[in-house]
Design a protein around this motif. Structure first.
Motif, PDB file in Angstrom:
ATOM      1  N   VAL A  15       0.839  -1.200   0.000  1.00 14.19           N
ATOM      2  CA  VAL A  15       0.000   0.000   0.000  1.00 14.19           C
ATOM      3  C   VAL A  15       0.879   1.256   0.000  1.00 14.19           C
ATOM      4  O   VAL A  15       0.589   2.226  -0.699  1.00 14.19           O
ATOM      5  N   CYS A  16       1.962   1.219   0.755  1.00 15.69           N
ATOM      6  CA  CYS A  16       2.884   2.356   0.774  1.00 15.69           C
ATOM      7  C   CYS A  16       3.476   2.593  -0.618  1.00 15.69           C
ATOM      8  O   CYS A  16       3.572   3.736  -1.064  1.00 15.69           O
ATOM      9  N   LEU A  17       3.844   1.533  -1.302  1.00 14.56           N
ATOM     10  CA  LEU A  17       4.401   1.671  -2.654  1.00 14.56           C
ATOM     11  C   LEU A  17       3.349   2.167  -3.644  1.00 14.56           C
ATOM     12  O   LEU A  17       3.653   3.008  -4.495  1.00 14.56           O
ATOM     13  N   ILE A  18       2.120   1.665  -3.526  1.00 14.42           N
ATOM     14  CA  ILE A  18       1.032   2.143  -4.388  1.00 14.42           C
ATOM     15  C   ILE A  18       0.816   3.640  -4.155  1.00 14.42           C
ATOM     16  O   ILE A  18       0.706   4.424  -5.099  1.00 14.42           O
ATOM     17  N   HIS A  19       0.756   4.020  -2.884  1.00  9.56           N
ATOM     18  CA  HIS A  19       0.578   5.428  -2.529  1.00  9.56           C
ATOM     19  C   HIS A  19       1.702   6.282  -3.118  1.00  9.56           C
ATOM     20  O   HIS A  19       1.445   7.325  -3.724  1.00  9.56           O
ATOM     21  N   PHE A  21       4.041   5.666  -5.572  1.00 12.46           N
ATOM     22  CA  PHE A  21       4.312   5.724  -7.011  1.00 12.46           C
ATOM     23  C   PHE A  21       3.054   5.947  -7.852  1.00 12.46           C
ATOM     24  O   PHE A  21       2.996   6.899  -8.617  1.00 12.46           O
ATOM     25  N   LEU A  22       2.050   5.120  -7.696  1.00  9.83           N
ATOM     26  CA  LEU A  22       0.825   5.313  -8.471  1.00  9.83           C
ATOM     27  C   LEU A  22       0.080   6.554  -7.989  1.00  9.83           C
ATOM     28  O   LEU A  22      -0.302   7.411  -8.784  1.00  9.83           O
ATOM     29  N   GLY A  23      -0.103   6.656  -6.691  1.00  6.64           N
ATOM     30  CA  GLY A  23      -0.796   7.815  -6.130  1.00  6.64           C
ATOM     31  C   GLY A  23      -0.046   9.108  -6.367  1.00  6.64           C
ATOM     32  O   GLY A  23      -0.649  10.146  -6.609  1.00  6.64           O
ATOM     33  N   GLY A  24       1.265   9.042  -6.288  1.00  5.75           N
ATOM     34  CA  GLY A  24       2.056  10.248  -6.557  1.00  5.75           C
ATOM     35  C   GLY A  24       1.809  10.783  -7.951  1.00  5.75           C
ATOM     36  O   GLY A  24       1.634  11.982  -8.156  1.00  5.75           O
ATOM     37  N   TYR A  46       0.214  18.895   0.013  1.00  2.84           N
ATOM     38  CA  TYR A  46       1.399  18.161  -0.422  1.00  2.84           C
ATOM     39  C   TYR A  46       2.213  17.679   0.782  1.00  2.84           C
ATOM     40  O   TYR A  46       2.713  16.553   0.810  1.00  2.84           O
ATOM     41  N   PHE A  47       2.318  18.530   1.797  1.00  5.39           N
ATOM     42  CA  PHE A  47       2.986  18.138   3.039  1.00  5.39           C
ATOM     43  C   PHE A  47       2.257  16.958   3.680  1.00  5.39           C
ATOM     44  O   PHE A  47       2.890  15.987   4.113  1.00  5.39           O
ATOM     45  N   CYS A  48       0.930  17.030   3.733  1.00  3.65           N
ATOM     46  CA  CYS A  48       0.130  15.935   4.290  1.00  3.65           C
ATOM     47  C   CYS A  48       0.324  14.648   3.499  1.00  3.65           C
ATOM     48  O   CYS A  48       0.328  13.547   4.075  1.00  3.65           O
ATOM     49  N   TRP A  49       0.495  14.785   2.179  1.00  2.00           N
ATOM     50  CA  TRP A  49       0.772  13.614   1.338  1.00  2.00           C
ATOM     51  C   TRP A  49       2.017  12.883   1.852  1.00  2.00           C
ATOM     52  O   TRP A  49       2.032  11.659   1.985  1.00  2.00           O
ATOM     53  N   HIS A  50       3.029  13.638   2.177  1.00  2.00           N
ATOM     54  CA  HIS A  50       4.271  13.039   2.654  1.00  2.00           C
ATOM     55  C   HIS A  50       4.134  12.487   4.075  1.00  2.00           C
ATOM     56  O   HIS A  50       4.784  11.489   4.407  1.00  2.00           O
ATOM     57  N   VAL A  52       1.462  11.032   5.157  1.00  4.37           N
ATOM     58  CA  VAL A  52       0.824   9.739   4.918  1.00  4.37           C
ATOM     59  C   VAL A  52       1.861   8.722   4.451  1.00  4.37           C
ATOM     60  O   VAL A  52       1.847   7.561   4.897  1.00  4.37           O
ATOM     61  N   THR A  53       2.766   9.121   3.587  1.00 10.31           N
ATOM     62  CA  THR A  53       3.816   8.215   3.119  1.00 10.31           C
ATOM     63  C   THR A  53       4.638   7.697   4.293  1.00 10.31           C
ATOM     64  O   THR A  53       4.895   6.492   4.406  1.00 10.31           O
ATOM     65  N   ILE A  54       5.031   8.599   5.171  1.00  8.40           N
ATOM     66  CA  ILE A  54       5.808   8.209   6.356  1.00  8.40           C
ATOM     67  C   ILE A  54       4.992   7.274   7.248  1.00  8.40           C
ATOM     68  O   ILE A  54       5.499   6.257   7.732  1.00  8.40           O
ATOM     69  N   ALA A  55       3.725   7.606   7.469  1.00 10.62           N
ATOM     70  CA  ALA A  55       2.866   6.777   8.324  1.00 10.62           C
ATOM     71  C   ALA A  55       2.696   5.375   7.737  1.00 10.62           C
ATOM     72  O   ALA A  55       2.748   4.374   8.471  1.00 10.62           O
TER      73      ALA A  55
END
Length: 122
Positions: A15-19, A21-24, A46-50, A52-55
């Protein structure tokens, strides 16, 4: 080795990888290119996007660590609680905002992770 938590870790990493690469490509890039969006909401989003990536990466690491260390089930409980809350939010938002799950399937991605986490900690 707790196989249920290990699979939850693998799915969480997926899910992290989908978020990332695909989500990005589908969400973050168009967000940054939106000319009609003011800078503050654009860059806060955009900050919140990152965040979520960390989480998501942290959740995968928590499940993986707990899978290998039976004395660390607190991490698995925390990761299961987080994925359960994300799942519920992801399943509630689309109907509340008159969207379809085809456009917002994120909640469904967390359901099997939550179930595996719950099995793994019991």
């Amino acid at each position: 080795m707790n196989i249920f938590l290990l699979i939850a870790a693998g799915l969480s990493a997926g899910v992290c990888l989908i978020h990332t690469f695909l989500g990005g490509r589908e969400i973050a890039v168009p967000l940054l290119q939106a000319a009609d969006l003011a800078p503050v909401p654009k860059y806060v989003s955009y900050f919140c996007w990152h965040i979520v990536t960390i989480a998501l990466a942290a959740i995968a690491a928590m499940f993986a660590f707990a899978a290998m260390r039976p004395d660390s089930l607190e991490l698995a409980w925390a990761a299961t609680g987080l994925t359960g809350a994300i799942c519920l939010l992801g399943l509630a938002v689309p109907p509340m905002k008159k969207q379809t799950y085809a456009h917002m399937p994120q909640g469904w991605l967390f359901l099997p992770i939550t179930v595996l986490g719950a099995i793994g900690v019991s």
